[in-house]
Design an enzyme around this catalytic site. Structure first.
Site, PDB file in Angstrom:
ATOM      1  N   CYS A   1       0.853  -1.191   0.000  1.00 23.53           N
ATOM      2  CA  CYS A   1       0.000   0.000   0.000  1.00 23.53           C
ATOM      3  C   CYS A   1       0.883   1.233   0.000  1.00 23.53           C
ATOM      4  O   CYS A   1       1.024   1.903   1.026  1.00 23.53           O
ATOM      5  CB  CYS A   1      -0.912  -0.013   1.207  1.00 23.53           C
ATOM      6  SG  CYS A   1      -2.040  -1.383   1.119  1.00 23.53           S
ATOM      7  N   GLU A   2       1.485   1.482  -1.131  1.00 24.49           N
ATOM      8  CA  GLU A   2       2.428   2.583  -1.240  1.00 24.49           C
ATOM      9  C   GLU A   2       2.718   2.820  -2.717  1.00 24.49           C
ATOM     10  O   GLU A   2       3.100   1.886  -3.427  1.00 24.49           O
ATOM     11  CB  GLU A   2       3.706   2.178  -0.487  1.00 24.49           C
ATOM     12  CG  GLU A   2       4.802   3.156  -0.642  1.00 24.49           C
ATOM     13  CD  GLU A   2       5.722   3.208   0.580  1.00 24.49           C
ATOM     14  OE1 GLU A   2       5.373   2.702   1.657  1.00 24.49           O
ATOM     15  OE2 GLU A   2       6.805   3.775   0.413  1.00 24.49           O
TER      16      GLU A   2
END
Ligand code: LLP
Length: 438
Positions: free
Chosen positions: A366-367
């Site tokens: 999640c980046e």
């Protein structure tokens, strides 16, 4: 279609469809072991060790050795291979040392680096009979003297010297400049100062000097510059203080091919050139050439490695970008996020499809920075379930892997003599909570 597959251990199946690694079908390996998957070609690792050993023996008339810088990839099996190949190793932590110990690697052949060895690290290393400390700072030297005195031993050390050479490579991995966090600079007088301090210590034996100037070096030049500075310093220390350097470790840093545009390193030629230069220089300075160590990491294991992923989804944003998401990411390959490092990728199960869609291969973290590689070419019909291979991932991938987002780290499957076996098993979700106290 002729493609540059970077290394001789990468090929394509006879029908043109599948990518092979060490002669084995990567799609079969992906199905058998699951993805993400680190593959390592054991035969290639052994051949790289042998190539280095042959080259240094020839270049230095046998008065040389090769140490594997195990930060590049550290797990038990690799230390067994290094032991079998008669290599020394460089370790940088108790963790690497312990792994080597558990693999039965002889600690007398291990060199302990690190710019901040704690008292506990130093005690652990001596307890297990470390061959050499590579001393990085004055506090460490005093701590080694204290610990050696307490044990009634004389500890062999190398002093890490900073020759002040800029290897013209990534700033973040340049470790030999004067402003480096590592070692004692010649230019500032720190190197001579520490030598004198160490010479006065009854429980320290200065076996020699060490330096390391860079990474991804493809020719001899930077080593020649380094050798010039270091041998001059060695000669000066002999003249001024009667100190004879028995061992000179010139570090690692030889390059490997991540892209077809990368040059092919002529290892034998390079080392021969370094050998000729050093012999001539030593003769001109009137000193006996010390025993020489090379300390390669990347060039022993990088192209012995490949990572396989399974595609989960493809997101096309017309006129902007195409994303191909795979089931690993910055957790198993941080090098693009950290260094914008380049890679070569293929769709391993469709080598005969034109790789003509420009896309960015991203991981599952999640980046937004979780990018394996931007702007690569993969087939336009690639989709869920397809296998993507990233080449040259044997160095600084597993060893830099993390559990960010509580992702589990991939296994390492070794390929040897046409067979495969698990050297490091896949992490499980229970491994992830193993340290959490109930
Ligand atoms: N010796 C010393 C003292 C080193 O610091 C290093 C690497 C080596 C030997 C081995 O250098 P090699 O032959 O592997 O270039 N994480 C970075 C690389 C950091 C290298 C640090 N020192 C990367 O992924 O590119």
């Amino acid at each position: 279609m002729t493609r540059d597959l970077l290394c001789e251990n990468v090929s394509v199946s006879e029908d043109g469809q599948h990518l092979l690694f060490a002669g084995q079908d990567t799609t079969t390996l992906a199905a058998q072991y699951g993805t993400p998957l680190y593959l390592m070609d054991e035969d290639r690792i052994r051949n790289c060790c042998r190539a280095y050993k042959t080259a240094v023996v020839a270049a230095f008339d046998g008065n040389a050795q090769v140490l594997y810088a195990s930060k590049a990839s550290s797990f038990k099996r690799i230390y067994e291979i290094m032991r079998e190949e008669g290599m020394g190793v460089d370790v940088v932590s108790v963790g690497e040392m312990y792994t080597a110990l558990k693999a039965g690697f002889p600690m007398s052949q291990a060199y302990f680096h690190s710019n901040n060895k704690t008292d506990a690290d130093i005690a652990f290393a001596m307890e297990h009979g470390i061959g050499y400390f590579v001393v990085d700072n004055e506090e460490e030297l005093f701590a080694i003297e204290r610990e050696a005195a307490a044990r009634g031993i004389r500890q062999s050390v190398l002093l890490r010297i900073t020759p002040g050479i800029d290897p013209h490579t990534f700033e973040a991995v340049s470790t030999g400049k004067v402003d480096s966090k590592f070692g004692f600079a010649i230019e500032t007088g720190a190197a001579e100062d520490i030598l004198l301090k160490a010479l006065a210590m009854p429980h320290v034996d200065i076996a020699g000097l060490h330096c390391h100037v860079g990474s991804q070096v493809f020719d001899a030049e930077v080593f020649l510059l380094t050798a010039d500075v270091m041998l001059t310093f060695i000669a000066e220390m002999q003249t001024r203080h009667g100190f004879t350097t028995k061992l000179f470790d010139i570090g690692g840093g030889f390059g490997v091919r991540y892209l077809p545009s990368d040059p092919i390193l002529d290892l034998h030629g390079c080392i021969a050139e370094i050998g000729d230069f050093m012999k001539t220089k030593a003769a001109a300075l009137g000193i006996t050439l010390p025993k020489i160590s090379f300390e390669p990491g990347r060039s022993i294991v990088a192209d012995a490695g490949m990572t396989l992923y399974t595609v989960g989804n493809v997101k096309c944003i017309p006129d902007f970008i195409n994303y191909v998401s795979v089931d690993g990411g910055m957790t198993d390959n941080i090098r693009y996020a950290l260094y914008t490092a380049p890679y070569t990728l293929f769709q391993a199960n469709a080598m005969n499809h034109p790789h003509d869609m420009t896309c960015t291969v991203v991981g599952r973290c999640c980046e937004s920075g979780d990018i394996i590689q931007p702007d690569v070419k993969l087939p336009s019909n690639i989709g869920r379930g397809d296998v993507v291979a990233v080449l040259t991932t044997g160095a600084y991938h597993y060893s830099m892997a993390s559990n960010y987002n509580r992702l589990t780290r991939p296994p390492i499957v070794m390929l040897a003599n046409g067979e495969s076996y698990v050297a490091v098993r896949r992490e499980t979700i229970d491994d992830l909570i193993a340290l959490d106290v109930e």
